[in-house]
Design an enzyme around this catalytic site. Sequence first.
Site, PDB file in Angstrom:
ATOM      1  CD  GLU A 130      70.514  51.081 111.135  1.00 29.68           C
ATOM      2  OE1 GLU A 130      69.708  51.734 110.436  1.00 29.68           O
ATOM      3  OE2 GLU A 130      70.464  51.014 112.371  1.00 29.68           O
ATOM      4  CD1 TRP A 159      77.408  47.499 105.369  1.00 28.72           C
ATOM      5  CD2 TRP A 159      77.502  45.723 104.028  1.00 28.72           C
ATOM      6  NE1 TRP A 159      76.863  47.847 104.165  1.00 28.72           N
ATOM      7  CE2 TRP A 159      76.908  46.776 103.327  1.00 28.72           C
ATOM      8  CE3 TRP A 159      77.674  44.486 103.381  1.00 28.72           C
ATOM      9  CZ2 TRP A 159      76.462  46.654 102.012  1.00 28.72           C
ATOM     10  CZ3 TRP A 159      77.234  44.358 102.074  1.00 28.72           C
ATOM     11  CH2 TRP A 159      76.641  45.430 101.412  1.00 28.72           C
ATOM     12  CG  ASP A 243      89.359  57.613 117.580  1.00 28.57           C
ATOM     13  OD1 ASP A 243      89.186  57.790 116.359  1.00 28.57           O
ATOM     14  OD2 ASP A 243      89.004  58.434 118.452  1.00 28.57           O
ATOM     15  NE  ARG A 246      87.773  54.377 111.269  1.00 28.59           N
ATOM     16  CZ  ARG A 246      86.933  55.400 111.379  1.00 28.59           C
ATOM     17  NH1 ARG A 246      87.346  56.561 111.870  1.00 28.59           N
ATOM     18  NH2 ARG A 246      85.683  55.288 110.983  1.00 28.59           N
ATOM     19  NE  ARG A 271     107.899  32.762  84.396  1.00 32.14           N
ATOM     20  CZ  ARG A 271     107.426  31.934  83.483  1.00 32.14           C
ATOM     21  NH1 ARG A 271     107.485  30.621  83.671  1.00 32.14           N
ATOM     22  NH2 ARG A 271     106.872  32.409  82.390  1.00 32.14           N
ATOM     23  CD  GLN A 340     101.640  43.610  85.668  1.00 33.74           C
ATOM     24  OE1 GLN A 340     100.451  43.498  85.953  1.00 33.74           O
ATOM     25  NE2 GLN A 340     102.096  43.661  84.432  1.00 33.74           N
ATOM     26  CB  ILE A 341     105.957  40.199  90.420  1.00 32.12           C
ATOM     27  CG1 ILE A 341     106.459  41.651  90.476  1.00 32.12           C
ATOM     28  CG2 ILE A 341     107.098  39.207  90.597  1.00 32.12           C
ATOM     29  CD1 ILE A 341     107.033  42.082  91.821  1.00 32.12           C
ATOM     30  CD  GLU A 367      87.479  48.370 112.174  1.00 28.88           C
ATOM     31  OE1 GLU A 367      88.009  49.312 112.764  1.00 28.88           O
ATOM     32  OE2 GLU A 367      87.515  47.204 112.573  1.00 28.88           O
TER      33      GLU A 367
END
Length: 383
Positions: A130, A159, A243, A246, A271, A340-341, A367
């Site tokens: 909530e 949610w 349990d 997750r 590249r 980044q690559i 979760e």
Amino acid sequence: MNADFDSYRLSDEHEALREAVRDLAENEIAPHAADVDEHARYPVEARDALVKAGFHAVHIPEQYGGEGADELAACIVIEEVARVCASSSLIPAVNGLGSIPILLSASEELKQQVLPSIAQGAGISYALSEREAGSDAASMRTRARRDGDDWVLDGTKCWITNAGESTWYTVMAVTDPDKRANGISAFVVHKDDPGFEVGPKERKLGIAGSPTREIYFQGCRIPGDRIIGAEGTGFKTALATLDHTRPTIGAQAVGIAQGALDAAIAYAKDRKQFGKAIAEFQGLQFMIADMAMKVEGARQLVYVAAARAERGEPNLGFISSAAKCMASDVAMSVTTDAVQIFGGAGYTKDFPVERMMRDAKITQIYEGTNQVQRMVMARALLR
Ligand code: COS
């Protein structure tokens, strides 16, 4: 805590399942992933393909018309779908989250009422949080009162993943406000029950294709037999469910990270700068090696957690929180490195890695935030 890490083994069936889901994901889900994200639209193509192939809720036992797959298999499905589209992977993930409370604790009659429809393709969401009861879930205010043979629910949950798309909602509500966690009960609500409504879609950073909404109960009346287990056991059922689920969020995180790693490797080989592929530079090679090492480490932990949950071992809290926490931290770091690559290109919507980076973030939050996971782990260690 159980120190038995004698682990799991992927069977030939698990490998065949991975191949089949990867094939479906690449051909029927990946082509729509960018559009689903761009327009924040529900991935109907993915839903239809997953339902048709029976991959939308593989954990439903055969006696309810499901596939009867184990928790490792459920992780593999979620991982492979998340590798191409995290929003779509929430279809099998949330069907697990919504239905596991029923599998764990509901009466046989309630199982018969709900599970076959999930097996046939109806969705089920999980409603614990909530606005003012997030990490502190036991402080929820939604109430359920007996009225004759019925239960009447009042309150607002937030949610709620796939709200508005799901047919069923597993809802935790207070039945005895004096008992805090032990005064909470779990119920199953149908989308057409009187007094039930869904709110507008949240506008989010990632997983844009999976609707997240509030859900409202205003004198929402449900039959008495829709309570899951005994009155007052709902919070324990909710935590026991986490349990089991997750690790599936860990699997989703591993899938997102693997998708970003695969894209980064392909781009680095293609590249060219300074007259050669950027993959030939050791600086990038080390980055890629680190990314792959983290993904594989997270995957192994997720599979061990899933296998232990499948065996029904006691005290799953540590391992399932560890798997979710580590895999989601890995997903955040690996997707960031993938951007980044790609350099400037990675920052644009012309390539999938920026979406994967945005999608990865939620796995550190939902979760249970990774701070809550560390709380659960520390409690298990210090008990
Ligand atoms: N399985 C079954 N029962 C459990 C359990 C588990 N994994 N963990 C705790 N319990 C029991 C406790 O034993 C206790 O029962 P008793 O009072 O009879 O002993 C009861 O449940 C309440 O447990 P506790 O006192 O530990 O609850 P807290 O209010 O301290 O909350 C945390 C514990 C913070 C771990 C819990 O609220 C949590 O996981 N919060 C995050 C919620 C979350 O993940 N939200 C995301 C929603 S899904 S997107």
